[in-house]
Structures are given as structure tokens and as C-alpha cells.
Scaffold this motif. Structure first.
Motif, PDB file in Angstrom:
ATOM      1  N   CYS A 167      -6.413   6.821  -2.356  1.00  0.00           N
ATOM      2  CA  CYS A 167      -6.318   5.530  -3.210  1.00  0.00           C
ATOM      3  C   CYS A 167      -7.390   4.645  -2.855  1.00  0.00           C
ATOM      4  O   CYS A 167      -7.066   3.224  -2.870  1.00  0.00           O
ATOM      5  N   LEU A 168      -8.395   5.075  -2.146  1.00  0.00           N
ATOM      6  CA  LEU A 168      -9.142   3.807  -1.416  1.00  0.00           C
ATOM      7  C   LEU A 168      -9.612   2.788  -2.033  1.00  0.00           C
ATOM      8  O   LEU A 168      -9.634   1.667  -1.705  1.00  0.00           O
ATOM      9  N   PHE A 169     -10.136   2.967  -3.562  1.00  0.00           N
ATOM     10  CA  PHE A 169     -10.591   1.981  -4.079  1.00  0.00           C
ATOM     11  C   PHE A 169      -9.831   0.828  -4.491  1.00  0.00           C
ATOM     12  O   PHE A 169      -9.977  -0.277  -4.219  1.00  0.00           O
ATOM     13  N   GLN A 170      -8.493   1.263  -5.060  1.00  0.00           N
ATOM     14  CA  GLN A 170      -7.370   0.222  -5.314  1.00  0.00           C
ATOM     15  C   GLN A 170      -7.150  -0.366  -4.080  1.00  0.00           C
ATOM     16  O   GLN A 170      -6.348  -1.528  -3.954  1.00  0.00           O
ATOM     17  N   GLU A 171      -6.837   0.509  -2.883  1.00  0.00           N
ATOM     18  CA  GLU A 171      -6.494  -0.018  -1.723  1.00  0.00           C
ATOM     19  C   GLU A 171      -7.468  -1.119  -1.129  1.00  0.00           C
ATOM     20  O   GLU A 171      -6.942  -2.245  -0.614  1.00  0.00           O
ATOM     21  N   LYS A 172      -8.868  -1.069  -1.518  1.00  0.00           N
ATOM     22  CA  LYS A 172      -9.531  -2.062  -0.915  1.00  0.00           C
ATOM     23  C   LYS A 172      -9.475  -3.300  -1.807  1.00  0.00           C
ATOM     24  O   LYS A 172      -9.732  -4.358  -1.305  1.00  0.00           O
ATOM     25  N   LEU A 173      -9.450  -2.962  -3.314  1.00  0.00           N
ATOM     26  CA  LEU A 173      -9.348  -4.164  -4.119  1.00  0.00           C
ATOM     27  C   LEU A 173      -8.145  -5.127  -3.882  1.00  0.00           C
ATOM     28  O   LEU A 173      -8.341  -6.322  -3.881  1.00  0.00           O
ATOM     29  N   VAL A 174      -6.987  -4.461  -3.459  1.00  0.00           N
ATOM     30  CA  VAL A 174      -5.666  -5.316  -3.026  1.00  0.00           C
ATOM     31  C   VAL A 174      -6.007  -5.738  -1.751  1.00  0.00           C
ATOM     32  O   VAL A 174      -5.773  -7.322  -1.541  1.00  0.00           O
ATOM     33  N   ALA A 175      -6.606  -5.189  -0.654  1.00  0.00           N
ATOM     34  CA  ALA A 175      -7.027  -5.840   0.479  1.00  0.00           C
ATOM     35  C   ALA A 175      -7.872  -7.096   0.428  1.00  0.00           C
ATOM     36  O   ALA A 175      -7.702  -7.971   0.977  1.00  0.00           O
ATOM     37  N   ALA A 176      -8.803  -6.892  -0.349  1.00  0.00           N
ATOM     38  CA  ALA A 176      -9.810  -8.085  -0.460  1.00  0.00           C
ATOM     39  C   ALA A 176      -9.553  -9.230  -1.386  1.00  0.00           C
ATOM     40  O   ALA A 176      -9.872 -10.251  -1.067  1.00  0.00           O
ATOM     41  N   ALA A 177      -8.472  -8.822  -2.272  1.00  0.00           N
ATOM     42  CA  ALA A 177      -7.602 -10.194  -2.832  1.00  0.00           C
ATOM     43  C   ALA A 177      -6.671 -10.685  -2.041  1.00  0.00           C
ATOM     44  O   ALA A 177      -6.380 -11.884  -2.421  1.00  0.00           O
ATOM     45  N   ALA A 178      -6.468 -10.294  -0.923  1.00  0.00           N
ATOM     46  CA  ALA A 178      -5.354 -10.841  -0.022  1.00  0.00           C
ATOM     47  C   ALA A 178      -5.843 -11.833   0.945  1.00  0.00           C
ATOM     48  O   ALA A 178      -6.704 -11.722   1.666  1.00  0.00           O
ATOM     49  N   GLY A 211       3.993  -6.113 -10.393  1.00  0.00           N
ATOM     50  CA  GLY A 211       3.075  -6.586 -11.248  1.00  0.00           C
ATOM     51  C   GLY A 211       1.729  -5.807 -11.145  1.00  0.00           C
ATOM     52  O   GLY A 211       1.775  -4.735 -10.534  1.00  0.00           O
ATOM     53  N   ALA A 212       0.685  -6.346 -11.699  1.00  0.00           N
ATOM     54  CA  ALA A 212      -0.788  -5.680 -11.564  1.00  0.00           C
ATOM     55  C   ALA A 212      -1.640  -6.715 -11.181  1.00  0.00           C
ATOM     56  O   ALA A 212      -1.620  -7.685 -11.452  1.00  0.00           O
ATOM     57  N   ILE A 213      -2.923  -6.293 -10.478  1.00  0.00           N
ATOM     58  CA  ILE A 213      -3.900  -7.020 -10.080  1.00  0.00           C
ATOM     59  C   ILE A 213      -4.509  -7.722 -11.011  1.00  0.00           C
ATOM     60  O   ILE A 213      -5.154  -8.910 -10.732  1.00  0.00           O
ATOM     61  N   GLU A 214      -4.408  -7.101 -11.973  1.00  0.00           N
ATOM     62  CA  GLU A 214      -5.318  -7.865 -13.390  1.00  0.00           C
ATOM     63  C   GLU A 214      -4.468  -9.222 -13.834  1.00  0.00           C
ATOM     64  O   GLU A 214      -4.919  -9.791 -14.124  1.00  0.00           O
ATOM     65  N   GLN A 215      -3.306  -9.253 -13.536  1.00  0.00           N
ATOM     66  CA  GLN A 215      -2.206 -10.331 -13.872  1.00  0.00           C
ATOM     67  C   GLN A 215      -2.356 -11.326 -12.653  1.00  0.00           C
ATOM     68  O   GLN A 215      -2.473 -12.545 -12.615  1.00  0.00           O
ATOM     69  N   GLY A 271      -1.620   2.119  -5.843  1.00  0.00           N
ATOM     70  CA  GLY A 271      -1.743   3.433  -6.557  1.00  0.00           C
ATOM     71  C   GLY A 271      -0.462   3.659  -6.899  1.00  0.00           C
ATOM     72  O   GLY A 271       0.821   3.102  -6.945  1.00  0.00           O
ATOM     73  N   PHE A 272      -0.235   5.032  -7.376  1.00  0.00           N
ATOM     74  CA  PHE A 272       0.963   5.481  -7.933  1.00  0.00           C
ATOM     75  C   PHE A 272       2.237   5.507  -6.897  1.00  0.00           C
ATOM     76  O   PHE A 272       3.295   5.208  -7.244  1.00  0.00           O
ATOM     77  N   GLN A 273       1.945   6.009  -5.798  1.00  0.00           N
ATOM     78  CA  GLN A 273       2.965   6.056  -4.943  1.00  0.00           C
ATOM     79  C   GLN A 273       3.380   4.810  -4.278  1.00  0.00           C
ATOM     80  O   GLN A 273       4.811   4.387  -4.208  1.00  0.00           O
ATOM     81  N   GLY A 285       0.774  -1.075   0.090  1.00  0.00           N
ATOM     82  CA  GLY A 285      -0.012   0.003   0.029  1.00  0.00           C
ATOM     83  C   GLY A 285       0.679   1.367  -0.016  1.00  0.00           C
ATOM     84  O   GLY A 285       2.152   1.406  -0.397  1.00  0.00           O
ATOM     85  N   SER A 286       0.403   2.360   0.542  1.00  0.00           N
ATOM     86  CA  SER A 286       0.887   3.571   0.537  1.00  0.00           C
ATOM     87  C   SER A 286       0.871   4.264   2.013  1.00  0.00           C
ATOM     88  O   SER A 286       0.299   3.637   2.915  1.00  0.00           O
TER      89      SER A 286
END
Length: 235
Positions: A104-115, A73-77, A58-60, A31-32
Motif C-alpha cells: 500500500c506504499l503510495f497511498q500510505e505516503k500520500l496520507v502521511a504527506a498530507a498530515a 472519508g477519502a483523501i480526495e475530499q 488502503g483496503f485493510q 494506516g495498516s
């Protein structure tokens, strides 16, 4: 280190990595935030760092991954993540979080939910008895741009005391634009009695992409204390 707090943030981050990093991890979410800088630094010191891929929120965090010589990497991969580390704007004893102060909340939540496991690392100022107690800027809410007037109206109906369309400040005339090309609302509900219920109510509004209320996601939170020590909260 410039201060005891900064030293404690580093200690908290290093301990979070040392105690939780899976032995055969293949995909890591990063995360950031000011404490996660030290998480990336510690992960960058691992001897097997070429054996796993890091997913940014996110970018940071993308820059943190690159700067520490980690594989990006990217979460799409990689939609299945072994463990994710991130900061928070506020944490309550049940490990409910407010996130999104950095937009960055949406991408942070997407990554957290995928973990499989989600670990929070922060400093003592983020500890709270109830969400909304110390973080007074409001719950960050990512919205589709043309819905801001309607969603603002609906948030007041849900009990918000104040709703602001987040502005770019000196850096930009007009609203902040997220990494997903959306707007952000900051809705102050005061102290939040039931974060999960409020999240669901807001998420159901047409135009809302997601909220900065993270409930039942984190398993541990490490805090760097003012004294220079580290506190661990877990559920």
C-alpha cells in the motif's frame, strides 16, 4: 493477549493515540498493519468519534475504520489531515522508514504527506540501526506495469543487489497488483547509507510512481518491545 509482544503492540498503539491525538481533530489518517489494528481500536473508543473523519491508506485500513465505527472519508475530499498513524517495515534512529511490505506504499505516503503530524506504531522487530539491515526483502517500489523491465535494469545500475517483481503467490498467478493497478518491485540495496538520496534517484526513473523509502516524514515512533514495554523514538 496471546503474547507479551502482542500486549506491547497494544500498549504502544494506545499510548501513541493518547499522547498525540489532537483535541479538536477533524481529519485523521489511519494506516495498516498488525499494530495499527490497536490504533483504530483506541480511536474507536473516543467519545467524540463522530466529530472527525478517518482517511484510509488502503483496503485493510478502510475495513479497520468501518469495523471500529469510525466515519470513513477519502483523501480526495479531505486533503488536509491533522494527524496520521501508520506502521512500518523498518525504522532507523532518524525515523527514516521502509514501508510497502503490504503493497500500500503510495497511498500510505500520500496520507502521511498530507498530515500535519505523522506517528509510527510498530513492534520491536522493526527497529534498526540502518535501513536494509533487518528488512532484507528490499525497498518496495510501485511502478507503472509496462515499465518493469526498464526500471529493473535501472535499479541494478543504481547498485541494487537483487530486484524482484513481486508475485501474488498462491493467491494469484502473476504479479501483485496494487490498489492503484500498478506493479511492485522489491529492490535489495543492502544497508542504505543515505535513504533520502536513494529515494530521489529511484523516484526520478521513468515509470516509478513512488518508493517505500519515507524520509523526513515521521515525528515519533512507538515500539512494542519483546519485554512487554513500550519504547519511544523521536526526532
Amino acid at each position: 493477549m496471546s503474547s507479551p509482544v502482542e500486549s506491547a503492540k497494544k500498549l504502544a498503539a494506545y499510548r501513541a493515540v493518547d499522547e498525540n491525538f489532537p483535541e479538536n481533530a477533524k481529519v485523521i489518517g489511519i494506516g495498516s498493519g498488525s499494530t495499527v489494528i490497536y490504533v483504530a481500536e483506541r480511536i474507536g473508543q473516543l467519545k467524540n468519534k463522530d466529530s472527525f473523519t478517518c482517511i484510509p491508506t488502503g483496503f485493510q485500513s478502510k475495513q479497520l475504520i468501518i469495523d471500529n465505527g469510525l466515519k470513513l472519508g477519502a483523501i480526495e475530499q479531505f486533503p488536509d489531515i491533522d494527524i496520521a498513524f501508520d506502521g512500518a517495515d523498518e525504522v532507523d534512529p532518524q525515523l527514516n522508514l521502509i514501508k510497502g511490505g503490504g503493497a500500500c506504499l503510495f497511498q500510505e505516503k500520500l496520507v502521511a504527506a498530507a498530515a500535519k503530524k505523522f506517528i509510527v506504531v510498530a513492534d520491536y522487530r522493526k527497529e534498526s540501526k540502518k535501513l536494509g539491515e533487518s528488512w532484507r526483502q528490499g525497498v518496495p517500489i510501485e511502478i507503472v506495469p509496462n515499465s518493469y523491465a526498464k526500471v529493473t535494469q535501472a535499479l541494478y545500475a543504481l547498485g541494487a543487489k537483487k530486484v524482484d517483481l513481486r508475485q501474488g503467490g498462491k493467491a494469484k498467478a502473476g504479479p501483485v497488483i496494487t490498489d492503484n493497478n500498478n506493479f511492485l518491485l522489491d529492490a535489495d540495496f543492502g544497508e542504505i547509507e543515505d535513504p533520502e538520496k536513494l529515494h530521489v534517484q529511484i523516484k526520478l526513473l521513468v515509470g516509478v510512481v513512488d518508493t517505500g523509502l519515507f524520509t523526513q516524514m515521521a515525528s515519533k515512533a512507538y515500539f512494542g518491545e519483546e519485554s512487554g514495554e513500550v519504547t519511544l523514538w523521536k526526532v
